[in-house]
Scaffold this motif. Sequence first.
Motif, PDB file in Angstrom:
ATOM      1  N   LEU A 185      51.793  50.973  37.129  1.00 18.72           N
ATOM      2  CA  LEU A 185      50.988  51.150  38.288  1.00 18.72           C
ATOM      3  C   LEU A 185      50.663  52.599  38.555  1.00 18.72           C
ATOM      4  CD1 LEU A 185      51.700  48.288  40.700  1.00 18.72           C
ATOM      5  CD2 LEU A 185      49.995  48.346  39.230  1.00 18.72           C
ATOM      6  N   ASN A 186      51.761  53.213  38.533  1.00 16.57           N
ATOM      7  CA  ASN A 186      51.801  54.892  38.756  1.00 16.57           C
ATOM      8  C   ASN A 186      50.747  55.587  37.683  1.00 16.57           C
ATOM      9  OD1 ASN A 186      53.283  54.757  40.892  1.00 16.57           O
ATOM     10  ND2 ASN A 186      55.252  54.904  39.900  1.00 16.57           N
ATOM     11  N   PHE A 187      50.781  54.960  36.313  1.00 19.13           N
ATOM     12  CA  PHE A 187      49.844  55.309  35.626  1.00 19.13           C
ATOM     13  C   PHE A 187      48.279  54.878  35.603  1.00 19.13           C
ATOM     14  CE2 PHE A 187      47.761  54.347  31.417  1.00 19.13           C
ATOM     15  CZ  PHE A 187      47.695  55.678  30.867  1.00 19.13           C
ATOM     16  N   ALA A 188      48.256  53.779  35.887  1.00 16.43           N
ATOM     17  CA  ALA A 188      46.922  53.092  35.730  1.00 16.43           C
ATOM     18  C   ALA A 188      46.084  53.229  37.198  1.00 16.43           C
ATOM     19  CB  ALA A 188      47.120  51.525  35.464  1.00 16.43           C
ATOM     20  N   ILE A 189      46.961  53.259  38.420  1.00 16.28           N
ATOM     21  CA  ILE A 189      46.065  53.330  39.739  1.00 16.28           C
ATOM     22  C   ILE A 189      45.230  54.664  39.639  1.00 16.28           C
ATOM     23  CG2 ILE A 189      46.200  53.379  42.174  1.00 16.28           C
ATOM     24  CD1 ILE A 189      48.036  51.113  41.981  1.00 16.28           C
ATOM     25  N   PRO A 190      45.833  55.838  39.468  1.00 14.71           N
ATOM     26  CA  PRO A 190      45.258  56.981  39.475  1.00 14.71           C
ATOM     27  C   PRO A 190      44.034  57.224  38.464  1.00 14.71           C
ATOM     28  CG  PRO A 190      47.697  57.589  39.602  1.00 14.71           C
ATOM     29  CD  PRO A 190      47.489  56.059  39.217  1.00 14.71           C
ATOM     30  N   LEU A 191      44.186  56.576  37.320  1.00 14.35           N
ATOM     31  CA  LEU A 191      43.034  56.588  36.368  1.00 14.35           C
ATOM     32  C   LEU A 191      42.022  55.773  36.894  1.00 14.35           C
ATOM     33  CD1 LEU A 191      44.692  56.478  32.842  1.00 14.35           C
ATOM     34  CD2 LEU A 191      43.530  58.373  33.750  1.00 14.35           C
ATOM     35  N   ASN A 192      42.425  54.612  37.554  1.00 14.87           N
ATOM     36  CA  ASN A 192      41.173  53.667  38.091  1.00 14.87           C
ATOM     37  C   ASN A 192      40.602  54.130  39.416  1.00 14.87           C
ATOM     38  OD1 ASN A 192      39.959  51.494  38.308  1.00 14.87           O
ATOM     39  ND2 ASN A 192      41.015  50.810  40.061  1.00 14.87           N
ATOM     40  N   LEU A 193      41.257  55.038  39.857  1.00 15.07           N
ATOM     41  CA  LEU A 193      40.617  55.932  41.019  1.00 15.07           C
ATOM     42  C   LEU A 193      39.560  57.048  40.468  1.00 15.07           C
ATOM     43  CD1 LEU A 193      43.626  56.350  43.600  1.00 15.07           C
ATOM     44  CD2 LEU A 193      41.565  55.066  44.024  1.00 15.07           C
ATOM     45  N   PHE A 194      39.975  57.589  39.568  1.00 21.95           N
ATOM     46  CA  PHE A 194      39.220  58.611  38.932  1.00 21.95           C
ATOM     47  C   PHE A 194      37.831  57.918  38.207  1.00 21.95           C
ATOM     48  CE2 PHE A 194      38.106  61.101  35.095  1.00 21.95           C
ATOM     49  CZ  PHE A 194      37.708  62.093  35.390  1.00 21.95           C
ATOM     50  N   TYR A 195      38.307  56.751  37.681  1.00 22.09           N
ATOM     51  CA  TYR A 195      37.169  56.050  36.892  1.00 22.09           C
ATOM     52  C   TYR A 195      35.973  55.680  37.913  1.00 22.09           C
ATOM     53  CZ  TYR A 195      34.487  52.271  34.820  1.00 22.09           C
ATOM     54  OH  TYR A 195      33.503  51.454  34.491  1.00 22.09           O
ATOM     55  N   ARG A 196      36.465  55.061  38.993  1.00 20.64           N
ATOM     56  CA  ARG A 196      35.485  54.791  40.122  1.00 20.64           C
ATOM     57  C   ARG A 196      34.745  55.866  40.643  1.00 20.64           C
ATOM     58  NH1 ARG A 196      34.249  49.862  39.258  1.00 20.64           N
ATOM     59  NH2 ARG A 196      36.203  48.551  39.233  1.00 20.64           N
ATOM     60  N   MET A 197      35.400  57.290  41.001  1.00 19.59           N
ATOM     61  CA  MET A 197      34.356  58.343  41.382  1.00 19.59           C
ATOM     62  C   MET A 197      33.823  58.977  40.323  1.00 19.59           C
ATOM     63  SD  MET A 197      34.018  59.936  44.081  1.00 19.59           S
ATOM     64  CE  MET A 197      35.193  59.665  45.157  1.00 19.59           C
ATOM     65  N   HIS A 198      34.217  58.781  39.037  1.00 28.55           N
ATOM     66  CA  HIS A 198      33.275  59.388  37.931  1.00 28.55           C
ATOM     67  C   HIS A 198      32.132  58.420  37.928  1.00 28.55           C
ATOM     68  CE1 HIS A 198      32.279  61.373  34.346  1.00 28.55           C
ATOM     69  NE2 HIS A 198      32.367  60.349  33.594  1.00 28.55           N
ATOM     70  N   CYS A 199      32.445  57.095  38.035  1.00 28.06           N
ATOM     71  CA  CYS A 199      31.077  56.254  37.889  1.00 28.06           C
ATOM     72  C   CYS A 199      30.201  56.748  38.860  1.00 28.06           C
ATOM     73  CB  CYS A 199      31.606  54.863  38.046  1.00 28.06           C
ATOM     74  SG  CYS A 199      32.391  54.204  36.516  1.00 28.06           S
ATOM     75  N   VAL A 200      30.680  56.995  40.238  1.00 33.29           N
ATOM     76  CA  VAL A 200      29.578  57.341  41.349  1.00 33.29           C
ATOM     77  C   VAL A 200      28.968  58.420  40.810  1.00 33.29           C
ATOM     78  CG1 VAL A 200      29.620  58.324  43.619  1.00 33.29           C
ATOM     79  CG2 VAL A 200      31.012  56.366  42.952  1.00 33.29           C
ATOM     80  N   ALA A 201      29.574  59.566  40.161  1.00 37.95           N
ATOM     81  CA  ALA A 201      28.959  60.929  39.607  1.00 37.95           C
ATOM     82  C   ALA A 201      27.925  60.268  38.724  1.00 37.95           C
ATOM     83  CB  ALA A 201      29.691  61.837  39.122  1.00 37.95           C
ATOM     84  N   SER A 202      28.096  59.567  37.697  1.00 35.51           N
ATOM     85  CA  SER A 202      27.344  59.213  36.782  1.00 35.51           C
ATOM     86  C   SER A 202      26.106  58.466  37.212  1.00 35.51           C
ATOM     87  CB  SER A 202      27.959  58.185  35.721  1.00 35.51           C
ATOM     88  OG  SER A 202      29.312  59.309  34.912  1.00 35.51           O
ATOM     89  N   LEU A 203      26.335  57.592  38.042  1.00 39.60           N
ATOM     90  CA  LEU A 203      25.325  56.961  38.485  1.00 39.60           C
ATOM     91  C   LEU A 203      24.098  57.301  39.381  1.00 39.60           C
ATOM     92  CD1 LEU A 203      27.604  53.483  39.436  1.00 39.60           C
ATOM     93  CD2 LEU A 203      25.498  53.383  37.587  1.00 39.60           C
ATOM     94  N   PHE A 204      24.761  58.446  39.834  1.00 39.12           N
ATOM     95  CA  PHE A 204      23.736  59.272  40.759  1.00 39.12           C
ATOM     96  C   PHE A 204      22.932  59.876  39.446  1.00 39.12           C
ATOM     97  CE2 PHE A 204      22.145  62.937  42.862  1.00 39.12           C
ATOM     98  CZ  PHE A 204      21.748  62.463  44.123  1.00 39.12           C
ATOM     99  N   GLU A 205      23.471  60.354  38.347  1.00 42.80           N
ATOM    100  CA  GLU A 205      22.671  61.164  37.215  1.00 42.80           C
ATOM    101  C   GLU A 205      21.868  60.007  36.787  1.00 42.80           C
ATOM    102  OE1 GLU A 205      22.224  64.307  36.120  1.00 42.80           O
ATOM    103  OE2 GLU A 205      23.505  65.001  37.679  1.00 42.80           O
ATOM    104  N   VAL A 206      22.115  58.761  36.679  1.00 48.08           N
ATOM    105  CA  VAL A 206      21.273  57.786  36.137  1.00 48.08           C
ATOM    106  C   VAL A 206      20.086  57.453  37.203  1.00 48.08           C
ATOM    107  CG1 VAL A 206      21.299  55.130  35.749  1.00 48.08           C
ATOM    108  CG2 VAL A 206      23.010  56.687  34.919  1.00 48.08           C
ATOM    109  N   PHE A 207      20.430  57.688  38.678  1.00 51.87           N
ATOM    110  CA  PHE A 207      19.291  57.333  39.392  1.00 51.87           C
ATOM    111  C   PHE A 207      18.110  58.392  39.296  1.00 51.87           C
ATOM    112  CE2 PHE A 207      17.660  58.323  43.634  1.00 51.87           C
ATOM    113  CZ  PHE A 207      17.174  57.452  43.983  1.00 51.87           C
ATOM    114  N   ARG A 208      18.776  59.796  38.989  1.00 52.96           N
ATOM    115  CA  ARG A 208      17.797  60.937  38.940  1.00 52.96           C
ATOM    116  C   ARG A 208      17.060  60.613  37.917  1.00 52.96           C
ATOM    117  NH1 ARG A 208      20.187  65.644  38.414  1.00 52.96           N
ATOM    118  NH2 ARG A 208      18.601  66.702  39.338  1.00 52.96           N
TER     119      ARG A 208
END
Length: 672
Positions: free
Chosen positions: A647-670
Motif C-alpha cells: 500500500l505504501n508503494f501503490a497508493i502514492p502511484l495511484n494518487l499521481f495517476y489520478r492527478m496526471h489523468c486530470v491534466a491529460s484529460l484537460f489537454e484532450v478537451f482542448r
Amino acid sequence: MSRSVGYAVGDSRKFRERWDVWHVAPFHAVHVDCNRLRSRPSPNALKVLRVDASLSKDFAPIDLGAMVEHGGLDIMCLNKYCNSSSSSSTSDGDKNLLKKLRVRLTENYPQKNAEVLSAQYGTQLLLIGVALMFALANSGPSVHEEHLLSFLTTLMILQLLWMLWYIVRKDRQRSLVSEKDVHAGTSWIRGGLSLLALLSLIMDAFRIGYFVGYQSCISAVIVVYPIIHAVHTISQVYFLWFHIKDVINRYKTFERFGVIHAVFTNLLLWCNGVMSESEHFMNNHNRRLSSLGFINHSIVEFEPDCNCTTSACTMFSSGVFYLYPFNIEYHIFVSAMLFVMWKNIGRTIDHHTNRKKPTTRTTGLVLGPIFGLVALASTIGILVVYTIHVEKSLSMRESAIVMFYSYSIAMLAFMCVAGATGLLIYRAEGLPMDTTKNPSRQLDAEVLLGSSVGSWLMSWCSIVAVAAAASGSGPSLRWCNLVHSLLAVLEKYVQNLFIVESLYRKRCEEAGEHVEAGANGGGGTSTGGGVAPEIFSVAASMGPLYDGIINRAYDNQYRCCGALESEPVENGQAYGCGRKPSDVSLPVGPRLKDKPSKKRQILKNIAVFLFMCNISLWILPAFGCRPQYDSGLEQETFGFAFWTTVLNFAIPLNLFYRMHCVASLFEVFRKV
C-alpha cells in the motif's frame, strides 16, 4: 597604417602597376577572403582582396598578380612569420593540437553519451536519497532526520545555483532567438502548479512555526530545511513560467546535468513527502485499531524532547498533514515537466507542427459538467461519512467500507462506459494518427501506463484475497471488494486507451491540411523539376466562386472543418482550415455555420466528465479514505508487514495517476 584595395581578377596589368606604387609601404599581412572568391559563379567575376598594410622593416615583395593568375587564392595569411622557422611551426602545431583536443572534449562530445551520463548521475542521486529514507524508516540509531534533510537541502541549493546561472546566461543572450517547444508546460498547467506551490508555501510556513516552538531542543537543520524549501519553490515557479519551453542548444552537456539534477531533486522531495505522509497515516490507522480493541502496533512519530514554547504547535502539526497531498503532487508534476525539458535538449524543432493549439469553445457542454459535479458532490459526502463512521464500532466500520466500495463501483462503471463510448467515436471518425516527435505527449502516455501499475497491483492482491475466502470478513464486503477491484483494472485500461488515442489522433484541421497537400501535390503533371502547387490548385477561399468546377481539396476541407468552431487567425492563416488569405468574401450559407458536430460535443462532455471523476477519486484517498487498510481482508491473506509495504508503494502511484489523468484529460478537451 591600413589600406583596403579592390581588385578585379583578370586585370593583372593594373594590379602590377598599382603594386609598383604600393611596394614602398611594407606589408605586414595579406588576408584573402576565400569564401567570397568561391561564392562567385564565374572565374572572371569581381573579387575583393582586403590588404592590411602596416609599417615593417623587413619586407619581401610578393607577386599577388601571379598568385591570382595561378589560382593561389586559398592562402589565408601571407607574411614572413608564417613559415619563418621550425620552432614557430612547432608551437603553432601544438596550439592547433590543443585546440582540436579541447573542441573534441567539449563541443563535439556525443550527445547520446551525455544523455546517458546525466541519467546515471540522476539515478545515483535518487538511490542515495532512497537509501537514507529506508534507514530512517527503520528508526535506527545511526541515521536521523537531520541527515536526510541535510542531503535534500544541499540538492536544493545546488539546483538554485544552476537556475540562477541559467537565468543570468539567458538574460545576457537576450538578443539571440531561442527555439521554444509550445507543447511543453502549457499556461494552464503552470497556473495549476502555481496554486500547488502556494499551498506548499503555506505548509512550509506551518513547519517553520512548528519547529520554532521547539527550537531549544532540535537541530538547526530541521528549521533551515523549510526555509530553503520555500526559496526553492518560489525560484522554481519563476523558472517554470519563463524557461520551461526553452529548447537548449548551447552548453548542452552541462545543461543536461543541471536539468536532470533538478528532475531528481524534485523526485526525492516527492519521495520524502510520500514517506512522511504514509508514516502519519499509519500512526492514525494504528490508533484506530487500538481504540477498536485490536492488538496494539508500535507507533513511531517524531516528537521533540521539550515542550513547545508557543500555543499554536498543535494547530501547525495537524495542518501540515492536510497540505502534504498538494506538496506531493507539486513535486511530481515539476519533475515530469523538467524531464520534458531534459528530453528537448539539442532537439531540432519542426515549426510546422510546433504551433499553438487553437482555443476551444464550450458549446454543447451540458451533461458532462452536470454529471461531473454530481460525482464531486457525492465524493465530499462519502468522505465525511467514511471518516466519521470508520472510527466507531466494528459494524459501523464495515458498513462504511461497503458504502465506499458501492460508491466506487458506480463511479468506475460510468467511467468505463464513457471511455468506451469515446473510443467508438474515434473509430467511427477514422482520423489518422499523429506520429510526429513530441516528448511531452510521449511522456504523458508512458506515465499513464507506469503509474497504473500501483492500482493494478492493489486490485489483483485484493482479488487473490477474496479468492482465498478469508473468514474474518462478511460476504457483502468480500463481493463488493471483488467487483471494485475488477472494475478498477478495467477502468484504467479503458481510460488509458481513450487518453492516448485522443492525444495521438490528428486534429480535424490537421487532417484537412494533409488532404489539401495531397491534392495540390497530385493536381497536375510536371516535367523536370516540378511545378509549384499554387499554379495548378484552386485556393480554398476561392472555392465557392467557381461554379461547375469540383474542387475536391476544398470539399474535403469543408467536411473536416465545418464541424469545428471558428478559431483565431494568426499571420493571415486560420488554423482551422488552412486557407490562404483572400480579399474575396465568402457567401454566407448553411454550409458555413460555426457549430461543432454532435460527435465533437459528445467527446467534450466525456472529457469533462472523466476530468471531474478523476478529481473525485483523487480526493478520497488523499484525505484519508483508504479502505484497503481498514477492511482487514488483504491483511489476513498477505500479513500486516507485506500488505502495508504494498500500500505504501501503490497508493502514492495511484494518487499521481489520478492527478496526471486530470491534466491529460484537460489537454484532450482542448484538442477536441
